[in-house]
Motif scaffolding. Structure first.
Motif, short mmCIF file in Angstrom:
data_model
loop_
_atom_site.label_atom_id
_atom_site.label_comp_id
_atom_site.label_asym_id
_atom_site.label_seq_id
_atom_site.Cartn_x
_atom_site.Cartn_y
_atom_site.Cartn_z
N THR A 1 0.85 -1.19 0.00
CA THR A 1 0.00 0.00 0.00
C THR A 1 0.89 1.24 0.00
N GLY B 1 1.22 5.68 0.71
CA GLY B 1 0.61 6.84 1.35
C GLY B 1 1.61 7.73 2.07
N PHE C 1 0.80 8.98 5.36
CA PHE C 1 0.67 8.55 6.76
C PHE C 1 1.19 9.62 7.73
N LEU D 1 -0.04 10.13 12.17
CA LEU D 1 -0.60 8.77 12.17
C LEU D 1 -1.84 8.68 13.08
N HIS E 1 -5.52 5.31 9.59
CA HIS E 1 -4.35 4.66 8.96
C HIS E 1 -4.17 3.24 9.51
N LEU F 1 -4.07 -0.32 7.51
CA LEU F 1 -2.91 -1.22 7.56
C LEU F 1 -3.30 -2.59 8.12
N VAL G 1 4.79 -1.05 2.98
CA VAL G 1 4.21 0.28 2.87
C VAL G 1 5.19 1.15 2.10
N ARG H 1 8.02 9.64 10.03
CA ARG H 1 6.84 8.89 9.58
C ARG H 1 7.22 7.43 9.36
N LEU I 1 5.68 4.06 11.30
CA LEU I 1 5.12 2.91 10.57
C LEU I 1 5.83 1.61 10.93
N ARG J 1 -12.71 3.76 3.46
CA ARG J 1 -11.99 4.63 4.40
C ARG J 1 -12.68 4.59 5.76
N SER K 1 -9.18 12.23 9.54
CA SER K 1 -8.18 12.45 8.49
C SER K 1 -7.12 13.39 9.06
N THR K 2 -5.96 13.38 8.44
CA THR K 2 -4.90 14.28 8.87
C THR K 2 -5.35 15.73 8.73
#
Ligand code: C2G
Length: 132
Positions: A6, A8, A10, A13, A17, A21, A33, A56, A60, A116, A121-122
């Motif tokens: 995937t 993105g 991210f 976080l 997300h 994942l 990722v 980031r 992850l 989603r 969302s960020t």
């Protein structure tokens, strides 16, 4: 071993997300990722992440579902990534629905769009914290 990938940014976080994942990993045994670099974000996605790439990436890599983090530095790397990493399944949130169907034609990978996680969302986090 079934390999899933995937892509993105991210940034900041959050549980949306993590839900992505978690579901992506459940589709196979190994989750890669491809993490958008700071340059890719700025030059190609017109967005500036709050956390730089290395931070980031560190976040992850701490997630139990994630097995490998690689850089995403171009829109055009996906076809090659599928072959290079012997990917079986490509996964994205359904805000991208249809946008990457070509990967199935090009490389034979399964292309899956997952719903989603609503309400997070960020962008929302930044807005709610009155960040610009
Ligand atoms: N996501 C989600 N639910 C949310 C927020 C995000 O499922 N509430 C998913 C997105 O659909 C995406 C992944 O989490 O699959 C990462 O989100 P972003 O970091 O916003 O990714 P994006 O900027 O869309 O980059 O080449 C593809 C791009 O790099 C995708």
């Amino acid at each position: 071993m079934k390999r899933v990938i995937t892509y993105g940014t991210f940034d900041l976080l959050h549980y949306g997300h993590i839900e992505l994942l978690k579901r992506a990993k459940a589709l196979g045994d190994y989750l890669i990722v491809a993490l958008s670099t700071d340059e890719f974000n700025w030059d190609d996605k017109q967005k500036k992440a709050y956390f730089p790439y290395e931070k980031r990436k560190q976040l992850l890599e701490a997630i139990r579902y994630v097995d490998l983090v690689i850089p995403e530095n171009s829109w055009d790397q996906k076809d090659n990534d599928m072959k290079l990493y012997q990917v079986d399944t490509f996964v994205m949130g359904d805000d991208w629905k249809g946008k990457f169907d070509f990967l199935h034609e090009d490389t034979g990978v399964d292309v899956i769009y997952l719903p989603r996680t609503p309400e997070i969302s960020t962008t929302k986090i930044k807005h709610d914290l009155n960040m610009n």
